[in-house]
Design a protein around this motif. Structure first.
Motif, PDB file in Angstrom:
ATOM      1  N   GLN A   1       1.051  -4.136  20.249  1.00 32.95           N
ATOM      2  CA  GLN A   1       0.539  -4.484  18.930  1.00 32.95           C
ATOM      3  C   GLN A   1       1.556  -4.115  17.847  1.00 32.95           C
ATOM      4  OE1 GLN A   1      -2.498  -6.012  18.418  1.00 32.95           O
ATOM      5  NE2 GLN A   1      -2.713  -6.087  20.649  1.00 32.95           N
ATOM      6  N   THR A   2       1.691  -4.995  16.855  1.00 30.51           N
ATOM      7  CA  THR A   2       2.555  -4.696  15.717  1.00 30.51           C
ATOM      8  C   THR A   2       1.869  -3.668  14.840  1.00 30.51           C
ATOM      9  OG1 THR A   2       3.506  -6.925  15.728  1.00 30.51           O
ATOM     10  CG2 THR A   2       3.734  -5.642  13.707  1.00 30.51           C
ATOM     11  N   VAL A   3       2.544  -2.542  14.605  1.00 28.84           N
ATOM     12  CA  VAL A   3       1.932  -1.449  13.837  1.00 28.84           C
ATOM     13  C   VAL A   3       2.650  -1.192  12.515  1.00 28.84           C
ATOM     14  CG1 VAL A   3       0.992  -0.303  15.876  1.00 28.84           C
ATOM     15  CG2 VAL A   3       3.318   0.245  15.103  1.00 28.84           C
ATOM     16  N   GLY A   4       3.738  -1.912  12.258  1.00 29.49           N
ATOM     17  CA  GLY A   4       4.441  -1.711  10.996  1.00 29.49           C
ATOM     18  C   GLY A   4       5.867  -2.212  11.082  1.00 29.49           C
ATOM     19  N   SER A   5       6.648  -1.837  10.096  1.00 26.76           N
ATOM     20  CA  SER A   5       8.053  -2.209  10.017  1.00 26.76           C
ATOM     21  C   SER A   5       8.882  -0.950   9.854  1.00 26.76           C
ATOM     22  CB  SER A   5       8.292  -3.151   8.834  1.00 26.76           C
ATOM     23  OG  SER A   5       9.677  -3.279   8.552  1.00 26.76           O
ATOM     24  N   SER A   6      10.062  -0.966  10.448  1.00 29.16           N
ATOM     25  CA  SER A   6      10.939   0.197  10.311  1.00 29.16           C
ATOM     26  C   SER A   6      11.577   0.263   8.925  1.00 29.16           C
ATOM     27  CB  SER A   6      12.042   0.152  11.376  1.00 29.16           C
ATOM     28  OG  SER A   6      12.858  -1.000  11.196  1.00 29.16           O
ATOM     29  N   LEU A   7      11.422  -0.807   8.129  1.00 26.20           N
ATOM     30  CA  LEU A   7      12.025  -0.861   6.807  1.00 26.20           C
ATOM     31  C   LEU A   7      11.026  -0.649   5.682  1.00 26.20           C
ATOM     32  CD1 LEU A   7      14.361  -3.960   7.287  1.00 26.20           C
ATOM     33  CD2 LEU A   7      14.934  -1.555   7.557  1.00 26.20           C
ATOM     34  N   ILE A   8       9.733  -0.692   5.990  1.00 25.15           N
ATOM     35  CA  ILE A   8       8.693  -0.600   4.960  1.00 25.15           C
ATOM     36  C   ILE A   8       7.745   0.540   5.305  1.00 25.15           C
ATOM     37  CG2 ILE A   8       6.785  -1.791   3.823  1.00 25.15           C
ATOM     38  CD1 ILE A   8       8.196  -4.415   4.423  1.00 25.15           C
ATOM     39  N   GLY A   9       7.553   1.436   4.369  1.00 21.26           N
ATOM     40  CA  GLY A   9       6.652   2.552   4.585  1.00 21.26           C
ATOM     41  C   GLY A   9       5.199   2.114   4.585  1.00 21.26           C
TER      42      GLY A   9
ATOM     43  N   ASP B   1      -7.404   7.617   5.326  1.00 22.50           N
ATOM     44  CA  ASP B   1      -8.655   7.048   5.805  1.00 22.50           C
ATOM     45  C   ASP B   1      -9.166   5.995   4.820  1.00 22.50           C
ATOM     46  OD1 ASP B   1      -9.795   8.422   3.669  1.00 22.50           O
ATOM     47  OD2 ASP B   1     -10.523  10.070   4.908  1.00 22.50           O
ATOM     48  N   ALA B   2     -10.378   5.490   5.057  1.00 23.84           N
ATOM     49  CA  ALA B   2     -10.930   4.422   4.228  1.00 23.84           C
ATOM     50  C   ALA B   2     -11.114   4.845   2.776  1.00 23.84           C
ATOM     51  CB  ALA B   2     -12.266   3.957   4.810  1.00 23.84           C
ATOM     52  N   ASP B   3     -11.243   6.142   2.540  1.00 22.19           N
ATOM     53  CA  ASP B   3     -11.428   6.644   1.174  1.00 22.19           C
ATOM     54  C   ASP B   3     -10.116   7.047   0.518  1.00 22.19           C
ATOM     55  OD1 ASP B   3     -14.228   6.341   1.288  1.00 22.19           O
ATOM     56  OD2 ASP B   3     -14.423   8.259   2.350  1.00 22.19           O
ATOM     57  N   GLY B   4      -9.006   6.809   1.219  1.00 24.70           N
ATOM     58  CA  GLY B   4      -7.704   7.152   0.656  1.00 24.70           C
ATOM     59  C   GLY B   4      -7.286   8.585   0.862  1.00 24.70           C
ATOM     60  N   ASN B   5      -8.026   9.322   1.689  1.00 23.46           N
ATOM     61  CA  ASN B   5      -7.683  10.719   1.951  1.00 23.46           C
ATOM     62  C   ASN B   5      -6.691  10.818   3.114  1.00 23.46           C
ATOM     63  OD1 ASN B   5      -9.599  11.757   0.014  1.00 23.46           O
ATOM     64  ND2 ASN B   5     -11.204  11.217   1.479  1.00 23.46           N
TER      65      ASN B   5
ATOM     66  N   GLY C   1       1.506   0.935  -3.602  1.00 26.93           N
ATOM     67  CA  GLY C   1       0.635   1.079  -2.440  1.00 26.93           C
ATOM     68  C   GLY C   1       1.256   0.504  -1.188  1.00 26.93           C
ATOM     69  N   TYR C   2       2.590   0.502  -1.129  1.00 25.06           N
ATOM     70  CA  TYR C   2       3.350  -0.039   0.010  1.00 25.06           C
ATOM     71  C   TYR C   2       3.039  -1.520   0.259  1.00 25.06           C
ATOM     72  CZ  TYR C   2       5.094   4.581   1.064  1.00 25.06           C
ATOM     73  OH  TYR C   2       5.728   5.797   0.985  1.00 25.06           O
ATOM     74  N   ASP C   3       2.772  -2.259  -0.811  1.00 19.32           N
ATOM     75  CA  ASP C   3       2.543  -3.696  -0.703  1.00 19.32           C
ATOM     76  C   ASP C   3       3.880  -4.414  -0.894  1.00 19.32           C
ATOM     77  OD1 ASP C   3       1.842  -6.324  -0.833  1.00 19.32           O
ATOM     78  OD2 ASP C   3       0.417  -6.121  -2.492  1.00 19.32           O
ATOM     79  N   PRO C   4       4.430  -5.059   0.159  1.00 17.75           N
ATOM     80  CA  PRO C   4       5.734  -5.718   0.032  1.00 17.75           C
ATOM     81  C   PRO C   4       5.736  -6.840  -0.997  1.00 17.75           C
ATOM     82  CG  PRO C   4       5.097  -5.482   2.337  1.00 17.75           C
ATOM     83  CD  PRO C   4       3.892  -5.145   1.530  1.00 17.75           C
ATOM     84  N   ASP C   5       4.559  -7.402  -1.298  1.00 23.68           N
ATOM     85  CA  ASP C   5       4.486  -8.484  -2.287  1.00 23.68           C
ATOM     86  C   ASP C   5       4.432  -7.956  -3.711  1.00 23.68           C
ATOM     87  OD1 ASP C   5       4.465 -10.474  -0.333  1.00 23.68           O
ATOM     88  OD2 ASP C   5       2.291 -10.328  -0.078  1.00 23.68           O
ATOM     89  N   ALA C   6       4.325  -6.650  -3.866  1.00 27.37           N
ATOM     90  CA  ALA C   6       4.223  -6.074  -5.212  1.00 27.37           C
ATOM     91  C   ALA C   6       5.201  -4.924  -5.393  1.00 27.37           C
ATOM     92  CB  ALA C   6       2.793  -5.591  -5.472  1.00 27.37           C
TER      93      ALA C   6
ATOM     94  N   SER D   1       9.688   6.134  -4.555  1.00 23.48           N
ATOM     95  CA  SER D   1      11.044   5.604  -4.523  1.00 23.48           C
ATOM     96  C   SER D   1      11.159   4.425  -5.489  1.00 23.48           C
ATOM     97  CB  SER D   1      11.404   5.150  -3.104  1.00 23.48           C
ATOM     98  OG  SER D   1      10.581   4.059  -2.714  1.00 23.48           O
ATOM     99  N   GLY D   2      12.385   3.987  -5.758  1.00 20.56           N
ATOM    100  CA  GLY D   2      12.592   2.880  -6.689  1.00 20.56           C
ATOM    101  C   GLY D   2      11.938   1.594  -6.227  1.00 20.56           C
ATOM    102  N   SER D   3      11.930   1.339  -4.917  1.00 17.26           N
ATOM    103  CA  SER D   3      11.309   0.122  -4.386  1.00 17.26           C
ATOM    104  C   SER D   3       9.828   0.305  -4.118  1.00 17.26           C
ATOM    105  CB  SER D   3      11.997  -0.279  -3.077  1.00 17.26           C
ATOM    106  OG  SER D   3      11.724   0.678  -2.055  1.00 17.26           O
ATOM    107  N   SER D   4       9.398   1.543  -4.007  1.00 19.56           N
ATOM    108  CA  SER D   4       8.030   1.948  -3.628  1.00 19.56           C
ATOM    109  C   SER D   4       7.727   1.623  -2.173  1.00 19.56           C
ATOM    110  CB  SER D   4       6.971   1.310  -4.536  1.00 19.56           C
ATOM    111  OG  SER D   4       6.716  -0.043  -4.207  1.00 19.56           O
TER     112      SER D   4
END
Length: 293
Positions: free
Chosen positions: A55-63, A68-72, A86-91, A229-232
């Motif tokens: 399963q794809t679990v992420g990218s080595s270039l994007i944090g 949890d569901a409540d942000g904790n 919020g680690y959104d590559p589109d934003a 970070s500058g890119s977030s």
């Protein structure tokens, strides 16, 4: 039959549009796509995706966040650094706030801060840093206090009013980041009682004065734990921040701190080109290694 010159010019323009559309809109992208599929480049071209158990679990270039569901924060995982998007590559974007961002915008107490519209409040960079440091300190069981921060995690700044504008006797002092009915972080300033901040009041004529407080010069919470970070999108954290989290992660997983610390070392990337920057820890790879363990 001779074609009028204006028609010839339009036909030439149409031919040019068609030609460059084919060249730059079709052939060039297909060429780049083909080059990107060359062995050694394929993984990076497809997003440097990381897979676990198929399963794809992420990218080595994007944090990414490990909450949890409540942000904790999930205790058994190492936490990434803060992200302005919020680690959104589109934003991807920075907060564009600098060292002079010390004064918050107080929200309207008549509005619901949790509603879609919010209450109009906005944190300064200083308050963001202070609140994050306080939260990290509580999570990791260390002193999260920092200079120029209040005990409740806000920027410790006053608007000080003088009798002669910017000089003279102090006539008023307001803790502008602590909205009433909060108790100001200091009772008085140069003989004048400190007031809490009130929504809608104009304090711009007062001088903005940061108050250092009694926090140690070097905080136990490292800088990358409280700043984005500058890119977030940075997928790494400092070795210092990783080591700060090791005790919590080890306790949550029921393993020794030494074993977790060893994994930190195994997933620490060296300086770029051997001399630029500082060693950094790949958070996703480290958390996956913990899961496999």
């Amino acid at each position: 039959m001779r074609i009028p010159s204006w028609i010839s010019q339009h036909l030439a323009a149409v031919r040019a549009v068609v030609l460059f559309t084919v060249l730059t809109g079709l052939l060039y992208p297909l060429l780049i796509l083909g080059v990107a599929q060359i062995p050694g480049l394929r993984d990076k071209a497809d997003g440097s995706l990381v897979k676990a158990n198929g399963q794809t679990v992420g990218s080595s270039l994007i944090g990414q966040s490990f909450t949890d569901a409540d942000g904790n924060p999930v205790p058994k995982y190492f936490q990434s650094r803060p992200s302005a998007s919020g680690y959104d590559p589109d934003a991807t974007a920075a907060s564009n706030l600098g060292p002079e961002s010390m004064e918050d915008t107080l929200g309207d107490p008549a509005l619901d801060p949790n509603s879609e519209e919010g209450n109009g409040s906005k944190n300064s960079l200083l308050t963001d840093v202070c609140s994050r440091s306080k939260a990290v300190g509580e999570l990791e069981g260390v002193d999260g206090s920092r200079p120029y921060c209040t005990a409740d995690g806000l920027g410790a700044v006053l608007r000080v009013f003088y009798s002669d504008g910017v000089t003279g006797k102090v006539t008023r002092a307001v803790s502008v980041n602590q909205a009433c009915p909060a108790t100001p972080f200091i009772a008085g300033y140069q003989g004048v009682p400190v007031e809490c901040g009130k929504f809608g009041e104009d304090y711009s004529k007062g001088v903005l004065v940061p108050v250092r407080g009694s926090a140690p010069e070097q905080s136990a919470v490292p800088a990358d734990a409280v700043t984005a970070s500058g890119s977030s999108l940075d997928p790494h954290i400092s070795v210092e921040y990783a080591e700060l989290q090791a005790k919590r992660v080890a306790a949550a997983r029921g393993v020794s701190v030494d074993k977790v610390t060893a994994l930190i070392g195994e997933h620490t990337d060296g300086r770029a080109l051997g001399f630029m920057g500082e060693p950094a820890v790949d958070v996703l790879a480290l958390n996956l290694a913990l899961d496999r363990m």
